[in-house]
Design an enzyme around this catalytic site. Structure first.
Site, PDB file in Angstrom:
ATOM      1  N   LYS A  52       0.818  -1.219  -0.064  1.00 19.70           N
ATOM      2  CA  LYS A  52       0.109  -0.124   0.044  1.00 19.70           C
ATOM      3  C   LYS A  52       0.822   1.276   0.097  1.00 19.70           C
ATOM      4  O   LYS A  52       1.842   1.418   0.903  1.00 19.70           O
ATOM      5  CB  LYS A  52      -0.889  -0.021   1.123  1.00 19.70           C
ATOM      6  CG  LYS A  52      -2.083   1.210   1.395  1.00 19.70           C
ATOM      7  CD  LYS A  52      -2.961   1.326   2.329  1.00 19.70           C
ATOM      8  CE  LYS A  52      -2.441   1.745   3.361  1.00 19.70           C
ATOM      9  NZ  LYS A  52      -2.522   3.133   3.829  1.00 19.70           N
ATOM     10  N   ASP A 102      -3.445   4.188  -1.964  1.00 21.38           N
ATOM     11  CA  ASP A 102      -4.373   4.682  -0.972  1.00 21.38           C
ATOM     12  C   ASP A 102      -4.467   6.341  -1.019  1.00 21.38           C
ATOM     13  O   ASP A 102      -3.740   6.760  -0.182  1.00 21.38           O
ATOM     14  CB  ASP A 102      -4.013   4.238   0.439  1.00 21.38           C
ATOM     15  CG  ASP A 102      -5.018   4.497   1.527  1.00 21.38           C
ATOM     16  OD1 ASP A 102      -6.222   5.048   1.036  1.00 21.38           O
ATOM     17  OD2 ASP A 102      -4.694   4.411   2.527  1.00 21.38           O
ATOM     18  N   LYS A 128      -7.286   8.241  -1.591  1.00 24.19           N
ATOM     19  CA  LYS A 128      -8.607   8.483  -1.217  1.00 24.19           C
ATOM     20  C   LYS A 128      -9.020   9.941  -2.161  1.00 24.19           C
ATOM     21  O   LYS A 128      -9.255  10.976  -1.656  1.00 24.19           O
ATOM     22  CB  LYS A 128      -8.725   9.058   0.371  1.00 24.19           C
ATOM     23  CG  LYS A 128      -8.041   8.091   1.151  1.00 24.19           C
ATOM     24  CD  LYS A 128      -8.245   8.289   2.687  1.00 24.19           C
ATOM     25  CE  LYS A 128      -7.859   7.323   3.412  1.00 24.19           C
ATOM     26  NZ  LYS A 128      -6.517   6.621   3.592  1.00 24.19           N
ATOM     27  N   ASP A 138     -13.039  14.930  -5.477  1.00 18.45           N
ATOM     28  CA  ASP A 138     -12.886  15.981  -6.253  1.00 18.45           C
ATOM     29  C   ASP A 138     -14.066  16.145  -7.305  1.00 18.45           C
ATOM     30  O   ASP A 138     -15.033  15.108  -7.051  1.00 18.45           O
ATOM     31  CB  ASP A 138     -11.725  16.014  -7.083  1.00 18.45           C
ATOM     32  CG  ASP A 138     -10.789  17.733  -7.439  1.00 18.45           C
ATOM     33  OD1 ASP A 138     -11.968  18.394  -7.778  1.00 18.45           O
ATOM     34  OD2 ASP A 138      -9.974  17.816  -7.365  1.00 18.45           O
ATOM     35  N   THR A 152     -11.927   6.553  10.147  1.00 21.36           N
ATOM     36  CA  THR A 152     -11.946   6.105  11.660  1.00 21.36           C
ATOM     37  C   THR A 152     -11.492   7.287  12.683  1.00 21.36           C
ATOM     38  O   THR A 152     -11.740   7.159  13.842  1.00 21.36           O
ATOM     39  CB  THR A 152     -11.171   4.918  11.804  1.00 21.36           C
ATOM     40  OG1 THR A 152     -10.024   5.035  11.151  1.00 21.36           O
ATOM     41  CG2 THR A 152     -11.817   3.793  11.086  1.00 21.36           C
ATOM     42  N   ARG A 180       3.406  -1.195  10.925  1.00 20.95           N
ATOM     43  CA  ARG A 180       4.127  -1.353  11.740  1.00 20.95           C
ATOM     44  C   ARG A 180       4.686  -2.847  12.510  1.00 20.95           C
ATOM     45  O   ARG A 180       5.780  -2.961  12.630  1.00 20.95           O
ATOM     46  CB  ARG A 180       4.063  -0.339  12.970  1.00 20.95           C
ATOM     47  CG  ARG A 180       4.243   1.222  12.335  1.00 20.95           C
ATOM     48  CD  ARG A 180       3.688   2.220  13.433  1.00 20.95           C
ATOM     49  NE  ARG A 180       2.181   2.041  13.356  1.00 20.95           N
ATOM     50  CZ  ARG A 180       1.624   2.869  13.837  1.00 20.95           C
ATOM     51  NH1 ARG A 180       2.029   3.757  14.644  1.00 20.95           N
ATOM     52  NH2 ARG A 180       0.305   2.916  13.679  1.00 20.95           N
TER      53      ARG A 180
HETATM   54  O1  C5P Z   1       1.379   0.569  11.199  1.00 20.41           O
HETATM   55  P1  C5P Z   1      -0.067   0.304  11.069  1.00 20.41           P
HETATM   56  O2  C5P Z   1      -0.461  -1.254  10.821  1.00 20.41           O
HETATM   57  O3  C5P Z   1      -0.830   1.019  12.165  1.00 20.41           O
HETATM   58  O4  C5P Z   1      -0.455   1.166   9.849  1.00 20.41           O
HETATM   59  C1  C5P Z   1      -1.803   0.918   9.516  1.00 20.41           C
HETATM   60  C2  C5P Z   1      -1.823   1.630   7.961  1.00 20.41           C
HETATM   61  O5  C5P Z   1      -3.251   1.714   7.503  1.00 20.41           O
HETATM   62  C3  C5P Z   1      -1.400   2.949   7.892  1.00 20.41           C
HETATM   63  O6  C5P Z   1      -0.982   3.214   6.404  1.00 20.41           O
HETATM   64  C4  C5P Z   1      -2.742   3.731   8.141  1.00 20.41           C
HETATM   65  O7  C5P Z   1      -2.804   5.092   7.470  1.00 20.41           O
HETATM   66  C5  C5P Z   1      -3.887   2.885   7.643  1.00 20.41           C
HETATM   67  N1  C5P Z   1      -5.124   3.129   8.252  1.00 20.41           N
HETATM   68  C6  C5P Z   1      -5.376   2.997   9.549  1.00 20.41           C
HETATM   69  N2  C5P Z   1      -6.307   2.950  10.092  1.00 20.41           N
HETATM   70  C7  C5P Z   1      -7.367   3.401   9.232  1.00 20.41           C
HETATM   71  C8  C5P Z   1      -7.330   3.635   7.883  1.00 20.41           C
HETATM   72  C9  C5P Z   1      -6.212   3.586   7.537  1.00 20.41           C
HETATM   73  O8  C5P Z   1      -4.395   2.324  10.188  1.00 20.41           O
HETATM   74  N3  C5P Z   1      -8.890   3.472   9.707  1.00 20.41           N
END
Ligand code: C5P
Length: 238
Positions: free
Chosen positions: A34, A61, A63, A66, A116, A207
């Protein structure tokens, strides 16, 4: 659903060098990456082409939101890049324009319903007179009606959204953490296995893999965790 590798790795890094060295270290156990606004703003379409040249699938991603004509034309450019998933906001006009920009290609459009990070107060501040969950429901319905392919959702909402969409929609859930893994700034999380059990087809992981001492091993642990779900339930029932 067919049993595929459900991991989409979030490349939340600031350069192509970092992104590609991560992808090279992880190797074959992750096939889908992603790219969000940060990396795309830094590196542009070149990073998409680099990953595609390595045989990887790309979830862009960005989003989109427009006027219709702009969305349609931008989506057509994303199609040319060979991206597999693209996010757009779940506004009816935006989604309809995005579907027309796809023009029968293999690009799958995913709708983001309500971020979220948004709570009831944010909706009121923006002039919405609905609850968050009512707005999510309305936007999922509009997404299906517009011909959108899937929805990005919290794993905690996945089961109720799956009930609305039926089996054909692609459900992608970020916010997943294995038991014992650090949550970082994520507050409402579920494990990868719980997300798949709730109807997710793909889980976005960042992460837990990217900050692991051995990212490949961290990815393999997650694959093993979800394999037990696939083993315990026939894939078509998920
Ligand atoms: O590091 P982690 O697993 O928390 O990363 C989650 C990824 O998912 C990030 O790229 C974050 O922007 C995305 N994301 C999220 N929660 C959401 C929508 C997208 O953590 N509700």
């Amino acid at each position: 659903m067919s049993q595929v590798n459900p991991i989409i790795l979030a490349l939340d890094v600031e350069s192509a060098t970092e992104a590609l060295s991560l992808a090279d270290r992880i190797g074959g156990c992750v096939d889908f990456y992603k790219i969000g606004m940060e990396l795309y703003a830094a590196e542009g379409p070149a990073i998409v082409r680099e990953l595609r040249a390595r045989g990887k699938d790309v979830f862009l991603d960005l989003k989109f939101y427009d006027i219709g004509e702009t969305v349609k034309r931008a989506v057509a450019q994303v199609v040319r890049l060979g991206v597999r998933f693209l996010t757009v906001h779940a506004s009816k006009a935006v989604m309809e324009a995005a579907v027309s920009g796809c023009g029968g290609s293999d690009l799958k459009l995913l709708a983001v319903t309500v971020l979220t990070s948004v709570d009831q107060k944010d909706l009121e501040d923006d002039g919405y007179a609905r609850t968050v969950s009512d707005l999510v429901t309305l936007r999922v319905r509009n997404a299906i009606a517009a011909g959108i392919d899937g929805i990005v959702a919290s794993p905690l909402e996945a089961a109720s959204i799956r009930a609305m969409t039926g089996a054909a929609a692609i459900l992608v859930t970020p916010g997943v953490r294995s038991a014992g893994a650090g949550h970082g700034d994520q507050k409402r999380v579920a494990t990868p296995a719980e997300a798949i059990r709730s109807g997710a087809n793909y889980i976005v992981v960042g992460r837990q893999i990217t900050r692991a001492a051995d990212p490949g091993a961290a990815a393999r642990d997650i694959l093993e965790e979800v394999a037990s779900v696939y083993r315990s339930a026939p894939p078509d029932s998920l």
